[in-house]
Structures are given as structure tokens and as C-alpha cells.
Design a protein around this motif. Sequence first.
Motif, mmCIF file in Angstrom:
data_model
loop_
_atom_site.group_PDB
_atom_site.id
_atom_site.type_symbol
_atom_site.label_atom_id
_atom_site.label_comp_id
_atom_site.label_asym_id
_atom_site.label_seq_id
_atom_site.Cartn_x
_atom_site.Cartn_y
_atom_site.Cartn_z
ATOM 1 N N VAL A 55 29.808 55.395 48.135
ATOM 2 C CA VAL A 55 29.702 54.388 49.190
ATOM 3 C C VAL A 55 29.947 52.989 48.640
ATOM 4 O O VAL A 55 30.676 52.188 49.222
ATOM 5 N N TRP A 56 29.360 52.694 47.492
ATOM 6 C CA TRP A 56 29.437 51.337 46.941
ATOM 7 C C TRP A 56 30.799 50.998 46.371
ATOM 8 O O TRP A 56 31.080 49.827 46.106
ATOM 9 N N ARG A 57 31.675 51.967 46.175
ATOM 10 C CA ARG A 57 32.995 51.644 45.625
ATOM 11 C C ARG A 57 33.774 50.723 46.558
ATOM 12 O O ARG A 57 34.553 49.898 46.111
ATOM 13 N N TRP A 58 33.557 50.849 47.872
ATOM 14 C CA TRP A 58 34.277 49.994 48.815
ATOM 15 C C TRP A 58 33.818 48.547 48.678
ATOM 16 O O TRP A 58 34.637 47.620 48.763
ATOM 17 N N VAL A 59 32.540 48.334 48.456
ATOM 18 C CA VAL A 59 32.022 46.990 48.230
ATOM 19 C C VAL A 59 32.571 46.450 46.909
ATOM 20 O O VAL A 59 32.969 45.281 46.815
ATOM 21 N N ALA A 60 32.612 47.308 45.882
ATOM 22 C CA ALA A 60 33.133 46.890 44.577
ATOM 23 C C ALA A 60 34.609 46.517 44.674
ATOM 24 O O ALA A 60 35.034 45.491 44.126
ATOM 25 N N PHE A 61 35.396 47.330 45.365
ATOM 26 C CA PHE A 61 36.824 47.023 45.516
ATOM 27 C C PHE A 61 37.013 45.719 46.292
ATOM 28 O O PHE A 61 37.868 44.902 45.944
ATOM 29 N N GLY A 62 36.217 45.520 47.340
ATOM 30 C CA GLY A 62 36.301 44.285 48.120
ATOM 31 C C GLY A 62 35.921 43.070 47.300
ATOM 32 O O GLY A 62 36.552 42.011 47.407
ATOM 33 N N THR A 63 34.898 43.203 46.467
ATOM 34 C CA THR A 63 34.482 42.092 45.614
ATOM 35 C C THR A 63 35.582 41.725 44.635
ATOM 36 O O THR A 63 35.913 40.541 44.455
ATOM 37 N N GLY A 64 36.165 42.721 43.991
ATOM 38 C CA GLY A 64 37.265 42.466 43.055
ATOM 39 C C GLY A 64 38.463 41.833 43.751
ATOM 40 O O GLY A 64 39.062 40.877 43.245
ATOM 41 N N ALA A 65 38.807 42.339 44.929
ATOM 42 C CA ALA A 65 39.931 41.779 45.671
ATOM 43 C C ALA A 65 39.631 40.354 46.129
ATOM 44 O O ALA A 65 40.515 39.486 46.112
ATOM 45 N N GLY A 66 38.393 40.081 46.521
ATOM 46 C CA GLY A 66 38.005 38.737 46.939
ATOM 47 C C GLY A 66 38.091 37.732 45.815
ATOM 48 O O GLY A 66 38.540 36.591 46.011
ATOM 49 N N ILE A 67 37.677 38.134 44.623
ATOM 50 C CA ILE A 67 37.773 37.241 43.465
ATOM 51 C C ILE A 67 39.234 36.927 43.166
ATOM 52 O O ILE A 67 39.611 35.767 42.951
ATOM 53 N N CYS A 68 40.068 37.958 43.175
ATOM 54 C CA CYS A 68 41.509 37.752 42.913
ATOM 55 C C CYS A 68 42.136 36.868 43.992
ATOM 56 O O CYS A 68 42.929 35.968 43.690
ATOM 57 N N ALA A 69 41.785 37.099 45.256
ATOM 58 C CA ALA A 69 42.336 36.288 46.350
ATOM 59 C C ALA A 69 41.890 34.835 46.230
ATOM 60 O O ALA A 69 42.697 33.912 46.455
ATOM 61 N N ALA A 70 40.638 34.618 45.854
ATOM 62 C CA ALA A 70 40.144 33.244 45.693
ATOM 63 C C ALA A 70 40.882 32.535 44.574
ATOM 64 O O ALA A 70 41.284 31.373 44.714
ATOM 65 N N TRP A 71 41.075 33.202 43.461
ATOM 66 C CA TRP A 71 41.787 32.582 42.352
ATOM 67 C C TRP A 71 43.235 32.268 42.731
ATOM 68 O O TRP A 71 43.759 31.218 42.385
ATOM 69 N N CYS A 72 43.880 33.182 43.461
ATOM 70 C CA CYS A 72 45.257 32.924 43.903
ATOM 71 C C CYS A 72 45.296 31.727 44.852
ATOM 72 O O CYS A 72 46.174 30.855 44.741
ATOM 73 N N ALA A 73 44.355 31.650 45.783
ATOM 74 C CA ALA A 73 44.307 30.530 46.722
ATOM 75 C C ALA A 73 44.057 29.215 45.988
ATOM 76 O O ALA A 73 44.679 28.194 46.300
#
Length: 192
Positions: free
Chosen positions: A167-185
Amino acid sequence: MNPAATARHEWQLQVRDGRPVLAQPGAVELDIAAVGLSADLVDALHEWAEVCGSLSADGAAQRGEAVSRRGRRLAARMAAETGAEIVYRDPVRGHPIRLGGGARTAEPVPWGSGLLVSGIIAALVAVTLVVMTLGLAEVSPVLSVLVNLAVAAGLAPSVWIGRRTPVWRWVAFGTGAGICAAWCALLLGLLG
């Protein structure tokens, strides 16, 4: 060494000198503790091996059947945990029983709801990091970079551990993607 990591070898669960071992015919013998099984399964296998050792001394038929059933269940658990094919050699009858051998099969992956959760978490993390970094950049650009790196480094262990939990893998994937998106922005904001 994990039996599943090796090529399609046949591993046999046996009792030798009162301890459980995994053996390959004519070659390698592994102690159960070195295979990477869960602690409760390792303890159960050691208890089972002790009972098998005492069984040869008194040889009670009813007790022998219980030991055989328990050994089959433990071998099935081992096959499920490792994803490898385990051949259980019955200590009472001596005949082999093949268990497992396929990849671990679990319930189907909920891609739709999982990706939705990942997307929501990614958006929350990205917006939070961008707003925090831009706010701190007004005070000190160096401080904003250091805090952004500290937040990412602080989340990294949780993301790494959570990536394999169903269940928590989806939260983990979202967190990783959010960090990458923030850095790109933020990098695109520096360019424009």
C-alpha cells in the motif's frame, strides 16, 4: 544468498545434525539463517529440526506424521518467501515433495487507485517544496538550497523502505516524483 537469486536450481530442505539446511544435490549446502528468511520462519525451522532429531530417537508414528505435516507447511512458507522451488525431503518417509517454484504471486496490483494516490502525493510534495524553497530564497538562496536538500535527504530512507510495501509504495512513488517535479520546476524558474 537467496535461493531465488540463483538459476533454476533445485533446493532441498533437509535436517542435518539437528539443524535445518538447504542443499543442492551434490554441491552446495546453506544454513537456513543465511538465506534471508523472516526471523519467525527461521525459528520455526530450527524448532522443527530439533523435533526431527528427537523423533529418530523415540520413533513414535503419530508424532512422525505431525513432524511431516509441519515440515511440509514450513517448506511451503519458505517457497513463498523466496519465490524459489523447494524440495522438501520428508524426514519420516524420506521421499521428496516439490513446493513453489514460481514467482511470488499476490493480489493484483491496483494501478488506477495507486497512480491516483501517487499523483496526489506528488502534487502535494511538489507544491510544498516549491513554496518553501521560494519563501526561503527571499531570505537566503543558500539556506533554501540546503533546506531543500535536507528535506529530500530526510525523506529518502522512508521512500526507499516504502517502495516495496504493497500500500505504501504508492505514497513512496508519489513522494519521489514530487521531489523530482519540484526540483525541475525550481531549475526552470532559475532559467526564466
